[in-house]
Motif scaffolding. Structure first.
Motif, PDB file in Angstrom:
ATOM      1  N   ILE A  47      -9.358   2.948   1.924  1.00 38.89           N
ATOM      2  CA  ILE A  47      -9.766   3.044   3.334  1.00 38.89           C
ATOM      3  C   ILE A  47     -11.233   3.483   3.432  1.00 38.89           C
ATOM      4  CG2 ILE A  47      -9.401   4.379   5.458  1.00 38.89           C
ATOM      5  CD1 ILE A  47      -6.369   4.393   4.652  1.00 38.89           C
ATOM      6  N   ILE A 104      -4.888   5.096  -1.703  1.00 42.25           N
ATOM      7  CA  ILE A 104      -4.978   4.608  -0.318  1.00 42.25           C
ATOM      8  C   ILE A 104      -6.259   5.129   0.321  1.00 42.25           C
ATOM      9  CG2 ILE A 104      -3.918   4.701   1.974  1.00 42.25           C
ATOM     10  CD1 ILE A 104      -1.207   5.010   0.610  1.00 42.25           C
ATOM     11  N   THR A 159      -2.379  -5.701  13.962  1.00 46.76           N
ATOM     12  CA  THR A 159      -1.075  -5.059  13.759  1.00 46.76           C
ATOM     13  C   THR A 159      -0.253  -5.903  12.774  1.00 46.76           C
ATOM     14  OG1 THR A 159      -0.260  -6.214  15.699  1.00 46.76           O
ATOM     15  CG2 THR A 159      -0.987  -3.949  16.026  1.00 46.76           C
ATOM     16  N   ALA A 160       0.754  -5.270  12.182  1.00 49.40           N
ATOM     17  CA  ALA A 160       1.515  -5.890  11.095  1.00 49.40           C
ATOM     18  C   ALA A 160       2.319  -7.101  11.579  1.00 49.40           C
ATOM     19  CB  ALA A 160       2.450  -4.851  10.490  1.00 49.40           C
ATOM     20  N   ALA A 213       5.310  -7.670  11.653  1.00 51.43           N
ATOM     21  CA  ALA A 213       6.517  -7.317  12.399  1.00 51.43           C
ATOM     22  C   ALA A 213       6.304  -7.446  13.907  1.00 51.43           C
ATOM     23  CB  ALA A 213       6.945  -5.881  12.073  1.00 51.43           C
ATOM     24  N   LEU A 214       5.076  -7.297  14.363  1.00 51.99           N
ATOM     25  CA  LEU A 214       4.799  -7.359  15.802  1.00 51.99           C
ATOM     26  C   LEU A 214       4.249  -8.713  16.232  1.00 51.99           C
ATOM     27  CD1 LEU A 214       3.183  -3.836  16.394  1.00 51.99           C
ATOM     28  CD2 LEU A 214       5.556  -4.516  16.715  1.00 51.99           C
ATOM     29  N   ALA A 247      -8.772  -4.737  12.275  1.00 56.52           N
ATOM     30  CA  ALA A 247      -7.503  -4.920  11.583  1.00 56.52           C
ATOM     31  C   ALA A 247      -6.477  -5.312  12.638  1.00 56.52           C
ATOM     32  CB  ALA A 247      -7.083  -3.624  10.901  1.00 56.52           C
ATOM     33  N   MET A 282       0.802  -1.225   0.000  1.00 51.76           N
ATOM     34  CA  MET A 282       0.000   0.000   0.000  1.00 51.76           C
ATOM     35  C   MET A 282       0.837   1.278   0.000  1.00 51.76           C
ATOM     36  SD  MET A 282      -3.165   0.858   2.512  1.00 51.76           S
ATOM     37  CE  MET A 282      -4.470  -0.260   2.071  1.00 51.76           C
ATOM     38  N   SER A 283       2.025   1.236   0.650  1.00 50.33           N
ATOM     39  CA  SER A 283       2.805   2.482   0.731  1.00 50.33           C
ATOM     40  C   SER A 283       3.390   2.861  -0.632  1.00 50.33           C
ATOM     41  CB  SER A 283       3.911   2.358   1.782  1.00 50.33           C
ATOM     42  OG  SER A 283       4.856   1.391   1.381  1.00 50.33           O
ATOM     43  N   GLU A 284       3.205   1.981  -1.637  1.00 56.54           N
ATOM     44  CA  GLU A 284       3.653   2.337  -2.995  1.00 56.54           C
ATOM     45  C   GLU A 284       2.486   2.778  -3.877  1.00 56.54           C
ATOM     46  OE1 GLU A 284       6.119  -0.856  -4.513  1.00 56.54           O
ATOM     47  OE2 GLU A 284       7.215  -0.933  -2.616  1.00 56.54           O
ATOM     48  N   TRP A 285       1.267   2.794  -3.302  1.00 60.84           N
ATOM     49  CA  TRP A 285       0.130   3.318  -4.065  1.00 60.84           C
ATOM     50  C   TRP A 285       0.185   4.846  -4.038  1.00 60.84           C
ATOM     51  CZ3 TRP A 285      -4.826   0.361  -2.011  1.00 60.84           C
ATOM     52  CH2 TRP A 285      -4.594  -1.021  -2.052  1.00 60.84           C
TER      53      TRP A 285
END
Lengths: 408, 130
Positions: B31, B27, B54-55, B57-58, B52, B19-22
């Motif tokens: 949402i 985005i 958390t990612a 990574a956590l 949702a 998403m951070s490349e949209w």
């Protein structure tokens, strides 16, 4: 007119209830039963007062009715056990002591050291703020039965503790007051950090926290940290209407429409703070309020006195030793002395904050200020992958996307 | 009938960027779509809960034999298999659950085109039927 009177009664009841509860607990000792009795008295009051008018002494009325219920309960318990000896309690004996002291004693009890913060919050909202278990459950997105159980266990923990009710000893009071203030601030943040849509119920938590701080201030009008906390919450709350878009997405401080800030709250917060600082015992809430006041009184983002804010964060960091304060000091440093100065401060925080999302978000912001677009994108992405807040994740992801698009 | 509609990180076709490349407005459109869908389901009395997570990574994996637990932290090579979020709905029929899942799957992505997110539809077990 009937509606007006009902609303009036409700306001009056909510103010009177914690004081009545405190007096009944002091008289009879059992918090759980006392709370039930006061609840029943409140139900009786809400119909009687609306219909027949408010008694001259609402707190006394509630105490009297609740005490009668307590006595009835004790009598029937005793009768059940075939005894009649302990039912002689005279309701008139449960008089409020100094009103505000009683409420404060109740708050001290709800923020008892035997409780976890989550339990202390629930109990404070129940016993002092007078919210129903359903309302508290809704506010914390927890099923009602779960919240009821949490409150009931909290009461049991207090009952089992060596010092169940009453004012803590003089030397313990500062520490207990810190717990009370912390619980109030946690309630405020719970309400402030979430915003629209299904979370609307939570917004009311902020108003409750402000109301609770006002109650504590009535009992301790000369305490500068109590005033500082109230000022901090008012100054923060003043930005409520400006801090998010209608769909709940966050708007950073420098982009907020300052015309939407609540002037009344700002004025009250600034006045409270000036008075508190004049007493000469500066604490962390006063410092945070002073920072909020600097933002609140800048007409435009560009008018912000970052040099002053930097000094305040320096004091706050020394006072609390909290590395999160260091992040804010790094931002203030960048605003006052340029992004490189801020970035080198962040290096010192690396070890203490490890991979905390706010460290990455701050670094992303400062890298962007310094013109390092690639570095900023990477840090925004890392921050987004580590935050636990959905609006914040959306904000951080969008920041990365915005820079990515600009880079082309 | 209650259903869980589950979505994993890996449930999008190859080639859809993170998403951070949209574009920022892509985005925002995504949402807004998700929020509107939740609002619509809530309005119809069909939404139990939408969350949702958390990612990856956590994320942590915990295994215990009753003694001290073994906790595995990320990053995980197979993070695509992790749950990203879910909706729990309470609807009249399996057909309705599928209809809602299809709506969610066609959420707008890059270029405003449906991302074709794969949605796992699982009925929640209930009490014994009489």
């Amino acid at each position: 007119m009937g509606v007006g009177r009902a609303a009036e009664t409700e306001d009056l009841l909510r103010e009177a209830a914690p004081r009545a509860l405190a007096a009944v607990v002091r008289r009879f000792g059992d918090f759980s039963d006392a709370e039930d009795a006061v609840q029943e008295a409140m139900i009786a009051a809400s119909t009687q007062w609306s219909a027949q008018g408010t008694p001259e002494n609402p707190v006394g009325w509630l105490i009297h009715v609740a005490s009668r219920r307590m006595t009835d309960r004790i009598r029937s318990e005793a009768a059940r056990r075939g005894r009649e000896d302990l039912a002689g309690a005279d309701p008139a004996e449960a008089e409020p002591s100094s009103d505000n002291d009683d409420t404060l004693a109740l708050m001290f009890m709800c923020c008892h050291p035997a409780l976890t913060p989550a339990s202390a919050i629930a109990l404070t909202l129940r016993a002092v703020a007078g919210l129903t278990t359903t309302e508290i459950g809704n506010a914390f997105l927890v099923p009602e039965a779960t919240m009821a159980q949490r409150i009931s266990r909290a009461k049991q923990s207090i009952k089992a503790s060596p010092e169940p009710f009453g004012m803590p000893a003089e030397d313990e009071r500062p520490e207990r007051l810190r717990s009370v203030l912390r619980v109030i601030y946690l309630i405020f943040n719970e309400g402030y950090l979430t915003s629209s849509g299904p979370d609307l119920a939570r917004a009311e938590l902020s108003a409750e926290a402000i109301r609770l701080a006002r109650i504590v201030r009535l009992a301790l009008p000369e305490n500068p940290e109590v005033a500082g906390l109230l000022a901090l919450m008012l100054l923060t709350d003043s930005r409520r209407a400006a801090r998010a878009r209608p769909d709940g997405e966050l708007i950073p401080l420098e982009e907020q429409d300052r015309a939407l800030w609540d002037r009344e709250e700002i004025d009250e917060g600034v006045a409270l703070l000036a008075d508190a600082l004049g007493k000469g015992a500066v604490g962390e809430y006063q410092l945070q309020a002073a920072i909020a006041a600097e933002h609140a009184t800048a007409a435009r983002a560009g008018d912000t006195n970052w040099r002053e804010i930097l000094g305040l964060y320096g004091l706050l960091e020394r006072m609390t030793g909290n590395p999160m304060v260091g992040l804010n000091r790094a931002i203030a440093t960048a605003m006052a002395d340029g992004p490189q100065a801020g970035l080198s401060l962040l290096e010192d925080l690396d070890g203490q904050l490890e991979d905390h999302h706010r460290l990455h978000a701050t670094r992303a912001h400062l890298l962007e200020m310094s013109g390092d677009t690639d570095g900023a994108i990477a840090e925004y992405r890392t921050a987004a992958s580590r935050t636990t807040s959905l609006p914040e994740q959306h904000y951080l992801t969008t920041q990365a996307a915005r820079l990515n698009e600009r880079r082309g | 009938m209650k259903f869980m509609l589950l979505q994993n990180y890996g449930g999008v076709p190859e080639g859809v960027p993170p998403m951070s490349e949209w574009a920022p407005e892509e985005i925002e459109a995504h949402i807004t779509f998700q929020k509107d869908l939740n609002a619509e389901l809530r309005e119809r009395g069909e939404l139990v809960e939408a969350q949702a997570l958390t990612a990856p990574a956590l994320a942590k994996f915990v295994v215990s034999d009753g003694g001290a637990p073994v906790v595995t932290d990320g990053p995980f090579p197979e993070s695509k298999e992790l749950l990203a979020g879910y909706r729990m709905i309470d609807v009249e029929s399996t057909e309705r659950a599928i209809e809602i899942a299809a709506r969610g799957s066609a959420a707008p992505g890059p270029g405003g085109l449906p991302i074709k997110q794969s949605i796992e539809v699982r009925e929640v077990m209930g009490p014994i039927e009489h």
